[in-house]
Design an enzyme around this catalytic site. Sequence first.
Site, short mmCIF file in Angstrom:
data_model
loop_
_atom_site.label_atom_id
_atom_site.label_comp_id
_atom_site.label_asym_id
_atom_site.label_seq_id
_atom_site.Cartn_x
_atom_site.Cartn_y
_atom_site.Cartn_z
N PRO A 161 0.79 -1.22 0.00
CA PRO A 161 0.00 0.00 0.00
C PRO A 161 0.83 1.28 0.00
O PRO A 161 1.86 1.37 0.66
CB PRO A 161 -0.82 -0.11 1.29
CG PRO A 161 -0.11 -1.12 2.12
CD PRO A 161 0.54 -2.07 1.16
N ASN A 162 0.31 2.22 -0.77
CA ASN A 162 0.83 3.59 -0.87
C ASN A 162 2.12 3.70 -1.69
O ASN A 162 2.58 4.81 -1.95
CB ASN A 162 1.03 4.22 0.52
CG ASN A 162 -0.27 4.28 1.30
OD1 ASN A 162 -1.24 4.86 0.82
ND2 ASN A 162 -0.32 3.65 2.46
N ALA A 171 2.98 -0.76 4.85
CA ALA A 171 2.53 -0.85 6.25
C ALA A 171 2.08 -2.26 6.63
O ALA A 171 2.08 -2.61 7.82
CB ALA A 171 1.41 0.15 6.49
N ARG A 177 4.94 11.04 -2.43
CA ARG A 177 4.61 10.71 -1.04
C ARG A 177 5.82 10.97 -0.14
O ARG A 177 6.86 10.31 -0.30
CB ARG A 177 4.26 9.23 -1.01
CG ARG A 177 4.10 8.65 0.35
CD ARG A 177 4.17 7.13 0.32
NE ARG A 177 3.86 6.61 1.63
CZ ARG A 177 4.19 5.39 2.04
NH1 ARG A 177 4.83 4.55 1.23
NH2 ARG A 177 3.90 5.00 3.25
N ARG A 231 12.48 4.73 12.89
CA ARG A 231 11.22 5.47 12.83
C ARG A 231 10.33 5.10 14.03
O ARG A 231 10.82 4.67 15.05
CB ARG A 231 10.55 5.20 11.47
CG ARG A 231 11.46 5.66 10.31
CD ARG A 231 10.85 5.39 8.96
NE ARG A 231 9.61 6.14 8.79
CZ ARG A 231 8.73 5.90 7.81
NH1 ARG A 231 8.96 4.92 6.93
NH2 ARG A 231 7.64 6.62 7.72
#
Length: 145
Positions: free
Chosen positions: A12-13, A80, A20, A110
């Site tokens: 995803p993404n 994710a 992004r 992160r």
Amino acid sequence: MATKLVYVLNGPNLNRLGKREPEIYGSQTLDDIAAMLVARGQALGCGIEMRQSNHEGHLVDWLHEAQDEGAHAVLLNAGAYTHTSVALLDAIRAITVPVIEVHLSNPHTREDFRHRSWVGMAAKGTVAGFGANSYLMALEAAAGL
Ligand code: DHK
């Protein structure tokens, strides 16, 4: 030299790469990365099957497909879903094709929720933190398996 089929699966993404959060994920698009992989793959004797989906089940289906198509290896950036998906862990364990976990960023630097990787629990190895080069490094590793 026989061509080794390498599936490159993106979650995803990752279709938004280039736009992004470029300070984290860089300015190259997924198409740019695909072109880099195809070019390097030619030198390494690898054919590249590049896919992206925002849907978890597609990634599960494509892992099974990689096995059924006799792929040499899979590079998997599950986005994710890396940090949430027991289904992906089980899918990797359900096939014998080696899966290399790939990330543009280094999830360990992160947020805490990115520190767990269900994919990494079953992957052959992980390449993370080198931007688009993570994919090229993973392809080099895959070619050598
Ligand atoms: C990509 C994502 O979309 C995130 O959810 C992961 C990964 C990291 C990457 O760095 O490629 O946490």
